[in-house]
Write a protein that holds these residues in place. Structure first.
Motif, PDB file in Angstrom:
ATOM      1  N   MET A  67       2.727  -3.797  -2.352  1.00 39.93           N
ATOM      2  CA  MET A  67       4.143  -3.464  -2.350  1.00 39.93           C
ATOM      3  C   MET A  67       4.483  -2.745  -1.044  1.00 39.93           C
ATOM      4  N   TRP A  68       5.779  -2.589  -0.803  1.00 38.96           N
ATOM      5  CA  TRP A  68       6.267  -1.945   0.421  1.00 38.96           C
ATOM      6  C   TRP A  68       6.819  -0.557   0.108  1.00 38.96           C
ATOM      7  N   THR A  69       6.529   0.396   0.967  1.00 38.06           N
ATOM      8  CA  THR A  69       7.163   1.713   0.850  1.00 38.06           C
ATOM      9  C   THR A  69       8.560   1.630   1.454  1.00 38.06           C
ATOM     10  N   THR A  70       9.521   2.246   0.806  1.00 45.01           N
ATOM     11  CA  THR A  70      10.899   2.214   1.310  1.00 45.01           C
ATOM     12  C   THR A  70      11.279   3.493   2.050  1.00 45.01           C
ATOM     13  N   VAL A  71      10.496   4.543   1.876  1.00 44.30           N
ATOM     14  CA  VAL A  71      10.695   5.804   2.592  1.00 44.30           C
ATOM     15  C   VAL A  71       9.317   6.380   2.917  1.00 44.30           C
ATOM     16  N   ASP A  72       9.273   7.425   3.746  1.00 39.61           N
ATOM     17  CA  ASP A  72       8.018   8.139   3.970  1.00 39.61           C
ATOM     18  C   ASP A  72       7.591   8.796   2.655  1.00 39.61           C
ATOM     19  N   LEU A  73       6.325   8.635   2.270  1.00 44.54           N
ATOM     20  CA  LEU A  73       5.864   9.135   0.983  1.00 44.54           C
ATOM     21  C   LEU A  73       4.622   9.999   1.120  1.00 44.54           C
ATOM     22  N   ASP A  74       4.587  11.101   0.360  1.00 42.30           N
ATOM     23  CA  ASP A  74       3.375  11.908   0.258  1.00 42.30           C
ATOM     24  C   ASP A  74       2.346  11.164  -0.586  1.00 42.30           C
ATOM     25  N   LEU A  75       1.090  11.254  -0.175  1.00 41.76           N
ATOM     26  CA  LEU A  75      -0.024  10.714  -0.940  1.00 41.76           C
ATOM     27  C   LEU A  75      -0.629  11.857  -1.744  1.00 41.76           C
ATOM     28  N   ARG A  76      -0.523  11.787  -3.065  1.00 39.32           N
ATOM     29  CA  ARG A  76      -0.965  12.891  -3.917  1.00 39.32           C
ATOM     30  C   ARG A  76      -2.294  12.570  -4.598  1.00 39.32           C
ATOM     31  N   ALA A  77      -3.095  13.616  -4.787  1.00 40.03           N
ATOM     32  CA  ALA A  77      -4.416  13.440  -5.378  1.00 40.03           C
ATOM     33  C   ALA A  77      -4.331  13.052  -6.852  1.00 40.03           C
ATOM     34  N   GLY A  87      -2.102  13.233   2.425  1.00 39.91           N
ATOM     35  CA  GLY A  87      -1.577  12.670   3.665  1.00 39.91           C
ATOM     36  C   GLY A  87      -0.207  12.089   3.421  1.00 39.91           C
ATOM     37  N   GLU A  88       0.207  11.193   4.296  1.00 41.37           N
ATOM     38  CA  GLU A  88       1.535  10.598   4.199  1.00 41.37           C
ATOM     39  C   GLU A  88       1.455   9.132   4.600  1.00 41.37           C
ATOM     40  N   VAL A  89       2.229   8.320   3.923  1.00 43.29           N
ATOM     41  CA  VAL A  89       2.350   6.915   4.297  1.00 43.29           C
ATOM     42  C   VAL A  89       3.793   6.697   4.738  1.00 43.29           C
ATOM     43  N   LYS A  90       3.978   6.050   5.866  1.00 50.32           N
ATOM     44  CA  LYS A  90       5.293   5.877   6.458  1.00 50.32           C
ATOM     45  C   LYS A  90       6.103   4.796   5.735  1.00 50.32           C
ATOM     46  N   ALA A  91       7.416   4.851   5.907  1.00 46.25           N
ATOM     47  CA  ALA A  91       8.302   3.824   5.367  1.00 46.25           C
ATOM     48  C   ALA A  91       7.966   2.475   6.007  1.00 46.25           C
ATOM     49  N   ILE A  92       8.266   1.416   5.286  1.00 44.09           N
ATOM     50  CA  ILE A  92       8.026   0.040   5.726  1.00 44.09           C
ATOM     51  C   ILE A  92       6.526  -0.179   5.968  1.00 44.09           C
ATOM     52  N   THR A  93       5.715   0.319   5.034  1.00 39.82           N
ATOM     53  CA  THR A  93       4.267   0.106   5.076  1.00 39.82           C
ATOM     54  C   THR A  93       3.850  -0.650   3.820  1.00 39.82           C
ATOM     55  N   ARG A  94       3.035  -1.670   3.983  1.00 33.51           N
ATOM     56  CA  ARG A  94       2.558  -2.427   2.833  1.00 33.51           C
ATOM     57  C   ARG A  94       1.284  -1.773   2.313  1.00 33.51           C
TER      58      ARG A  94
END
Length: 256
Positions: A67-77, A87-94
């Motif tokens: 799936m695609w991220t639509t915004v910057d998202l925190d990666l939670r444990a 960490g963080e995954v940026k928007a528009i990342t598969r």
């Protein structure tokens, strides 16, 4: 005293320091200890191999889709708002998804520094289709069809309104100045939509252009993002009791 070491020929096992045996004058015991260490070591190595396999299976789950991220998202444990952020995954990342979902979070597999990371993200900010890159949407300062929204707004809030209305013409309802909260200052704008995918795009657009539009904060679906704490990503907000109060039916944004 001279220490004596004995190593097996062929390099099949570790060398053994037999100083303590030599001190007792019993080199035969030292040689026997060396010989007996080899099968024990092999058993230990075999056990470690099984452990490594078990751990690999735990941290390398099967990916059921992407799936695609639509915004910057925190990666939670863990799937909780108080969980450690990995960490963080940026928007528009598969990203890979495992299919596991709980408490509004989805389990994902992402690659960080060459390693696969298993983490949880807010599921509402994942989409099946690749969203438009919000940074590539143009900024317009031309008047919008509904000029009444600009009444009572500061110049910066007017620019915010015009930028959004031209980038997202499908939005037809806005909330501008009124006598409550940030809105009473004329610095806030409500962009009315209950469409999660559209709201995600609007929120990402505001984040991408926060500097140009002088944005102070963005609130959407009980989460807040501020330019001063941009590195923290989206932060959860307490339940305020209704869909509107929790910003489920509009994206709220304010300017400095």
């Amino acid at each position: 005293m001279v220490g004596i070491g004995v190593a097996l020929s062929g390099g099949g096992g570790p060398s053994v320091d037999v100083t303590r045996y030599a001190a007792a004058g019993d080199l035969s015991a030292a040689t026997g200890a060396q010989a007996s260490a080899t099968p024990t070591e092999r058993v230990i190595e075999a056990s470690r191999d099984r452990d490594r396999l078990a751990v690999a299976q735990l941290i390398d789950p099967k990916v059921s889709g992407r799936m695609w991220t639509t915004v910057d998202l925190d990666l939670r444990a863990t799937p909780t708002q108080d969980a450690d952020v990995l960490g963080e995954v940026k928007a528009i990342t598969r990203v890979g998804v495992t299919g596991e979902r709980t408490g509004g979070y989805a389990q994902v597999v992402v690659r960080q520094d060459g390693q696969r990371t298993l983490a949880w993200v807010t599921q509402d900010y994942l989409a099946d289709q690749k969203p438009t890159d919000p940074a590539k949407l143009p900024l317009s300062d031309q008047p919008c069809p509904d000029t009444s929204v600009e009444h009572g707004l500061t110049d910066a809030a007017v620019r915010l309104y015009r930028a959004v209305c031209h980038a997202f013409p499908q939005v037809t309802r806005y909330g501008g100045w009124d006598n409550h909260g940030e809105h009473s200052s004329g610095k806030a704008l409500d962009i009315m939509t209950s469409d999660v995918a559209l709201g995600n795009q609007i929120a990402a657009f505001l984040q991408a252009h926060a500097s140009e539009l002088d944005i102070f904060d963005v609130i959407w679906r009980q989460h807040i993002w501020t330019s001063e704490r941009a590195g923290d990503g989206w932060r959860s907000m307490p339940n305020r009791g209704s869909a509107t109060a929790n910003h489920m039916d509009h994206v709220h944004s304010s300017v400095y």
